[in-house]
Design a protein around this motif. Sequence first.
Motif: not given
Length: 309
Positions: A89, A92, A141, A143
């Motif tokens: 997180e 990102a 990932s 993401k």
Amino acid sequence: MSLSLPASFSYSLPASRVFVIGLAGGADSGKEEFCKVLLEQFQKKHVVDSSKALLLHLHDFYRELSDEDRVRVASGLYNFDHPDAFDWELLAQVMDDVQEGRETKFPKFNFATKKRSYESPTKDIVNLSVIVFEGIFVLYSQKIRDRLNMKLFVDIDDDARLVNRVARKVAEPNPDSVDHILIEYVRFVKPSFDDFIQPSKKWADIIIPRGVQNTPAITLITDHATELLKNQQSNSTRHTLLPPHLVTTPTVLSNAGSNNSSACPSPGYLSRSFVHGESPSRSSMNSSPVPRKDILGGSGDSHYKPVPE
């Protein structure tokens, strides 16, 4: 021999202000060195000067350790080579901040204290043009993959990576014993490579055997990235036929500098699977792999779980 693509094939870049190159590969495969050489080539070709380029390291995004984690570290049972060891997180968020030109602070992980600190950027975020991001799980990932304009994978032989690891660790100020290095490699590094890193290779646009020693690959990647950067300046999301530079596919790059004509496909069209290096015969390329039960040295209930996609 020229290679062409079917008219229906398009190569899309995410809409972005900054061009982001992601480089993955096994531990001790020379990823950081490869990135530095790539940035040097960009500067020599006047693609971007050093003030507008940023090198990011995944290892700075290790998550904060809990008290339980620190007990595992002290016991040699904490796996720093697993996806759950990272703060996805935070990564990102930092990538989005840089992409949008927002003020941000970059984490810095201290391997001696196993603690994370933050530092202000040394570059003008607003004027950044290129980010090169390296790490073992850069392609793991979705993401993060969705935030990359170009995805690379350095493919180095297992034995060579182990030799590099031993040489690096015994040269540290407080070196580990060779026995400890080998136990750590067998317990964590190799299983994590087999379960997570190697399978992520299927997401790479370009696979580079021999890493930084593959000079033709560096030249081809630099030329192709240069063209994509120019295209991005005029159109942030580009759908077009691949330029000739994308002969930098995994199969072609693996034989860069070779006279073996069988390395190239027969004249005609390149399939999407060839361009992205996918092959139906690669049984190890399954997505979302499950961690091995022995990832903690024989424990049947692994403390770690795959990062959800």
